[in-house]
Design an enzyme around this catalytic site. Structure first.
Site, mmCIF file in Angstrom:
data_model
loop_
_atom_site.group_PDB
_atom_site.id
_atom_site.type_symbol
_atom_site.label_atom_id
_atom_site.label_comp_id
_atom_site.label_asym_id
_atom_site.label_seq_id
_atom_site.Cartn_x
_atom_site.Cartn_y
_atom_site.Cartn_z
ATOM 1 N N SER A 63 -6.781 -5.688 -5.971
ATOM 2 C CA SER A 63 -7.946 -6.302 -5.330
ATOM 3 C C SER A 63 -9.149 -6.255 -6.259
ATOM 4 C CB SER A 63 -8.275 -5.579 -4.015
ATOM 5 O OG SER A 63 -8.941 -4.359 -4.268
ATOM 6 N N SER A 64 -10.143 -7.047 -5.929
ATOM 7 C CA SER A 64 -11.371 -7.045 -6.726
ATOM 8 C C SER A 64 -12.110 -5.721 -6.598
ATOM 9 C CB SER A 64 -12.270 -8.209 -6.295
ATOM 10 O OG SER A 64 -12.454 -8.222 -4.887
ATOM 11 N N ARG A 81 -11.382 2.249 -9.175
ATOM 12 C CA ARG A 81 -10.476 3.388 -9.322
ATOM 13 C C ARG A 81 -10.646 4.041 -10.700
ATOM 14 N NH1 ARG A 81 -4.784 1.915 -6.236
ATOM 15 N NH2 ARG A 81 -5.742 1.516 -4.197
ATOM 16 N N HIS A 104 3.005 3.493 -8.829
ATOM 17 C CA HIS A 104 2.921 2.062 -9.134
ATOM 18 C C HIS A 104 4.172 1.595 -9.869
ATOM 19 C CE1 HIS A 104 -1.133 1.864 -7.663
ATOM 20 N NE2 HIS A 104 -1.567 2.765 -8.529
ATOM 21 N N TRP A 156 -11.129 -2.143 -9.231
ATOM 22 C CA TRP A 156 -11.744 -1.743 -10.490
ATOM 23 C C TRP A 156 -12.512 -0.428 -10.344
ATOM 24 C CZ3 TRP A 156 -10.041 -4.225 -14.567
ATOM 25 C CH2 TRP A 156 -9.637 -5.553 -14.458
ATOM 26 N N LEU A 212 11.690 -20.449 -4.029
ATOM 27 C CA LEU A 212 10.648 -19.577 -3.498
ATOM 28 C C LEU A 212 9.382 -19.662 -4.343
ATOM 29 C CD1 LEU A 212 9.803 -17.147 -1.601
ATOM 30 C CD2 LEU A 212 10.672 -15.656 -3.420
ATOM 31 N N ASP A 271 0.831 -1.206 0.000
ATOM 32 C CA ASP A 271 0.000 0.000 0.000
ATOM 33 C C ASP A 271 0.869 1.261 0.000
ATOM 34 O OD1 ASP A 271 -2.308 1.487 0.041
ATOM 35 O OD2 ASP A 271 -2.639 1.275 2.193
ATOM 36 N N GLY A 272 0.366 2.308 -0.644
ATOM 37 C CA GLY A 272 1.016 3.610 -0.569
ATOM 38 C C GLY A 272 1.607 4.123 -1.861
ATOM 39 N N ILE A 292 -7.089 -5.253 6.891
ATOM 40 C CA ILE A 292 -6.588 -6.311 5.999
ATOM 41 C C ILE A 292 -7.229 -6.267 4.623
ATOM 42 C CG2 ILE A 292 -5.883 -7.846 7.863
ATOM 43 C CD1 ILE A 292 -8.447 -9.391 7.516
ATOM 44 N N SER A 293 -8.205 -5.383 4.418
ATOM 45 C CA SER A 293 -8.711 -5.061 3.076
ATOM 46 C C SER A 293 -9.111 -6.280 2.251
ATOM 47 C CB SER A 293 -7.667 -4.225 2.323
ATOM 48 O OG SER A 293 -7.442 -3.000 2.980
#
Length: 253
Positions: free
Chosen positions: A71-72, A77, A43, A75, A137, A26-27, A199-200
């Site tokens: 996230s779902s 934005r 971004h 959209w 990983l 975030d941020g 936790i969004s």
């Protein structure tokens, strides 16, 4: 990324290193706005932090790193930001897949990718294919993902199995639900940057016993020192899972 990315530098830490780390990145927008730039610039800068997080995780023996990329709800934005994010996602996949393959990283995207542009879906499929045999990983990107979507999807899968006669309703337990989720691994440590304390809708089931570390650092400024601070916090926690401190100490003897 260096070719020794997956060689742990602190094997003596043993189980004090979280097996599964998830990050809410975030941020980005605020980082750009503070500099008088458009949100998309944040971004783009955040891609560098993704590289740093992957390298750190690989070098410190973390087995899975799950990053919340889109996230779902994102959209909602502005259309210009969303389309720019799609272009950035496609570019990053095209440019980073070889690095992931060379460093033995297995890549996977979870979420409803059917809504993405065709070029993004193609880039995702190619990155997953190229890295499918890697054993280091596990890098999971949550894109067009929501925790409620994940749980609802798992319920649908289980209902289909019940209807097909593969399992009975009585067979459905926590283990079966977990195995049916897009991300089937519990999260040991959740990191959220940007200072928000929520936790969004991210990995709702998998975060049941996660340790949570909040950093005020905006995602483009996330580096090894912030990641290390999160690990230090994790190592200082007593993970009881419903037990008392005395019971935990007894199990360690």
């Amino acid at each position: 990324m260096s070719n020794d990315l997956n060689t742990p530098i602190c094997p003596e830490d043993g189980d004090r290193v979280p097996a599964h780390v998830a990050i809410i990145m975030d941020g980005n927008g605020r980082w750009a706005q503070k500099r008088g730039q458009i949100r998309l610039a944040g971004h783009r800068a955040g891609v560098r932090s993704v590289r740093r997080a992957i390298e750190f995780a690989g070098r410190h023996g973390i087995r899975q790193l799950t990053l919340f990329a889109f996230s779902s709800e994102n959209w909602k934005r502005p259309e210009t930001e969303v389309s720019g994010l799609m272009e950035l996602f496609s570019w990053a996949l095209s440019n980073e897949t070889k690095h992931l393959a060379d460093n033995n990283i297995r890549f996977r995207v979870v979420g409803d990718t059917s809504r993405f542009p065709e070029n993004v879906q193609t880039a995702i499929s190619e990155a997953e294919r190229v890295t499918s045999g890697n054993t280091g990983l596990r890098l999971v990107i949550a894109a067009n993902y929501g925790g409620r979507w994940d749980i609802a999807r798992a319920v649908q899968l289980l209902l289909r199995r019940v209807q097909a006669g593969e399992i009975s309703v009585a067979d459905v337990d926590e283990d079966l639900v977990t195995a049916s989720l897009a991300v089937a691994e519990d999260v040991d440590l959740l990191i959220r940057t940007g200072g928000e304390r929520r936790i969004s809708n991210f990995l709702l089931w998998q975060l049941a016993y996660s340790e949570i570390y909040i950093s005020d650092v905006l995602w483009p400024d996330f580096d090894s020192s912030v990641f290390q601070a999160a690990l230090d916090y994790y190592r200082g926690r007593e993970r009881r899972f419903g037990r008392t401190s005395e019971q935990v100490q007894e199990r360690m003897l």
